[in-house]
Scaffold this motif. Sequence first.
Motif, PDB file in Angstrom:
ATOM      1  N   LYS A 232       4.654 -18.717   2.658  1.00 23.28           N
ATOM      2  CA  LYS A 232       5.122 -18.049   3.868  1.00 23.28           C
ATOM      3  C   LYS A 232       4.299 -18.555   5.047  1.00 23.28           C
ATOM      4  O   LYS A 232       3.178 -19.027   4.873  1.00 23.28           O
ATOM      5  N   GLU A 330      13.748 -18.837  18.643  1.00 22.56           N
ATOM      6  CA  GLU A 330      12.928 -19.020  17.451  1.00 22.56           C
ATOM      7  C   GLU A 330      13.469 -20.048  16.471  1.00 22.56           C
ATOM      8  O   GLU A 330      12.684 -20.793  15.865  1.00 22.56           O
ATOM      9  N   SER A 331      14.763 -20.140  16.302  1.00 20.36           N
ATOM     10  CA  SER A 331      15.273 -21.107  15.333  1.00 20.36           C
ATOM     11  C   SER A 331      15.224 -22.530  15.897  1.00 20.36           C
ATOM     12  O   SER A 331      15.018 -23.496  15.154  1.00 20.36           O
ATOM     13  N   LEU A 334      11.777 -23.669  15.274  1.00 20.23           N
ATOM     14  CA  LEU A 334      11.602 -24.109  13.887  1.00 20.23           C
ATOM     15  C   LEU A 334      12.150 -25.517  13.685  1.00 20.23           C
ATOM     16  O   LEU A 334      11.533 -26.346  12.994  1.00 20.23           O
ATOM     17  N   LYS A 347      22.908 -17.801  12.964  1.00 19.41           N
ATOM     18  CA  LYS A 347      22.261 -16.701  12.248  1.00 19.41           C
ATOM     19  C   LYS A 347      23.322 -15.720  11.772  1.00 19.41           C
ATOM     20  O   LYS A 347      24.296 -15.476  12.484  1.00 19.41           O
ATOM     21  N   PRO A 351      14.756 -16.083  10.497  1.00 22.59           N
ATOM     22  CA  PRO A 351      13.516 -16.742  10.079  1.00 22.59           C
ATOM     23  C   PRO A 351      12.675 -15.936   9.090  1.00 22.59           C
ATOM     24  O   PRO A 351      11.961 -16.526   8.278  1.00 22.59           O
ATOM     25  N   HIS A 354      14.610 -17.095   5.918  1.00 23.82           N
ATOM     26  CA  HIS A 354      14.769 -18.545   5.780  1.00 23.82           C
ATOM     27  C   HIS A 354      14.287 -19.177   7.070  1.00 23.82           C
ATOM     28  O   HIS A 354      15.056 -19.398   7.999  1.00 23.82           O
ATOM     29  N   GLY A 355      12.988 -19.458   7.151  1.00 24.84           N
ATOM     30  CA  GLY A 355      12.410 -19.951   8.383  1.00 24.84           C
ATOM     31  C   GLY A 355      11.927 -21.372   8.285  1.00 24.84           C
ATOM     32  O   GLY A 355      12.695 -22.278   7.931  1.00 24.84           O
ATOM     33  N   THR A 361       9.231 -16.705   7.322  1.00 22.09           N
ATOM     34  CA  THR A 361       8.361 -17.025   8.453  1.00 22.09           C
ATOM     35  C   THR A 361       8.312 -15.857   9.426  1.00 22.09           C
ATOM     36  O   THR A 361       9.351 -15.367   9.880  1.00 22.09           O
ATOM     37  N   ILE A 363       7.514 -14.698  13.038  1.00 21.26           N
ATOM     38  CA  ILE A 363       7.378 -15.230  14.394  1.00 21.26           C
ATOM     39  C   ILE A 363       7.274 -14.055  15.361  1.00 21.26           C
ATOM     40  O   ILE A 363       8.154 -13.199  15.410  1.00 21.26           O
TER      41      ILE A 363
END
Length: 594
Positions: A232, A330-331, A334, A347, A351, A354-355, A361, A363
């Motif tokens: 993680k 945020e994605s 990533l 989405k 995240p 599945h980050g 993850t 964030i």
Amino acid sequence: MAEAPPRVPGVEARAGKFPGPSLIPALTAIQERVGWLPREELAALARDVSRPLYEIEGLISFYPHFKTTPPEQVELRVCHDLSCWLGGADERIAALRERYGQAADIEIVEGSCLGRCDIAPACTVNEAPVPMADADVAVAAALEAEGRESQRHSGSDQVSPTPSSVGPRWPNDPYATAAERYGVLRSALAGELATTQIVAQLNDAGLRGMGGAGFPTGRKWSLVADQEAVPKYVICNADESEPGTFKDRQILATQSHLVLEGMLLGMLAVGAEEGWVFIRHEYGPEEAAVRRELDVLRAAGLTGPDAAGTGRRLSLEVFTSPGGYILGEESALLECMEGHRGEPRNKPPFPGVHGLHGKPTLINSVETFAHVPVIAQRGAAWWNEQGKGEHAGLKFFAVSGHVERPGVYCVPMGSTARELLQLAGGVSGGGRVGAIQPGGASSNFLGPDQLDVELDFGTVRDAGSMLGSGALVVIAEGTDVLAAAVNVLRFFRDESCGKCVPCRVGSSKAHALLSDVIAAHGGPADVDARIGELEVVMRRTSICGLGQVALGPVASVLRLSASAGGSIGSHANGSGRGGSSQNGRSGTGSGDER
């Protein structure tokens, strides 16, 4: 017959992409060493990592920070976005172009927000931030310097602290001295404080994400902690790049110890060993402050392969963004960290499930992490008592625009815009408020009759706007608010990643239509009905928040004007088109597109 591997919804386009490691740090290192990215350097990198050159060049073309031609001795980057525009940036930029436009060794780049709204109008000279009024001195110094060396990491003294950061420490810092710092982390590592207690305190405190979305922090931490997949990761999103927003920058400069402690507590809580501060490249002085604090942690033995003798590995690093407002999503962040073009993912999945590299993850924003230590130490009850009335906790606000003392202020949640305006010394020149944006460029405009709205997520939403990241932009009476909204739209148009059609095409079309209105000295009553249609389509169909909010400020000006009988949105007295009557701002100008 072998079964195909399961497909993860939302990341189908990732099929066939190189899984890593990211080449962005290597590209950044080349540019810092050479000053740009020569083809021979790229070819050598392609050979070293067995990646096709076209793929590397496709990556470079997405990010505005990367240079593919030799730079001039001096790069003068000027900001033309809202807070700077309100400060007369258009006139100053025109004067700089007149002065330096023909100089062979000076390149003037007109670009998006630099995150220095407290010194607006702002610019950078070879990446060192300065007020635009001081550009001549900085340019002269750069021309006299031998070579063209990057000044990104030359220290945090490049820009003076904002007025609000001078004096006693902010009230969210539980440590009176440097020796006391990381007390909560030490207790957690020693087993004296369970991470479940910390998460419980966050839940009881009702701490929400301070980066704009406002998602409950404790719930997010629990979601990641409950995932079985390993490893993680924990990421601090320090990529604030929205006009009017600079409070995270100031927190990093003065409270990096709290941000990093909050991250490490999050790592312990969710079961992560690796974390990153993802910081925009324009924040060179603040990145230097973070790196110095990371050295403090390593020297104290609180990070490393055996943190505090617990046998547990805790690794914290810095990932420098190669540029682009979209990376605050945020994605998209990533995707950048994985070494791809920073385009948002569909989405779900989120995240937390599945980050980064497909693993859970956590964030959170800079301010969110900075609040964790004091809540963990003093408890949710103390935190809740800090708010005003029925509101809980503390909130950092960046205040800019037409104010006497732009800066960062930490106030009780539930404080009003009027109170913040008073802290900032009132409207410049003793003027009156014409409109405000309470949550940065993506928030809807509110009228002067709404200055007493209590600033919290729900109350601002009910008033017709959003708290966002906490960025109060004040616009003086007499300013063309429609032109201000079109300036904001230009920013979103320029910063659209282009992945989805509604955002890419809609923002360009809307800006063209509205620019014609501004050029013809029109007002809200002259705005084409297609703008409303575009706003609905973009809000409903864009993949991420950029396209969803891009036309919101314009729509809010149209609503305010309608409710006020046309007195808001353009100059009621007909004087000047783009600013206060005191400062004579100009129109929106033309922006460079990526």
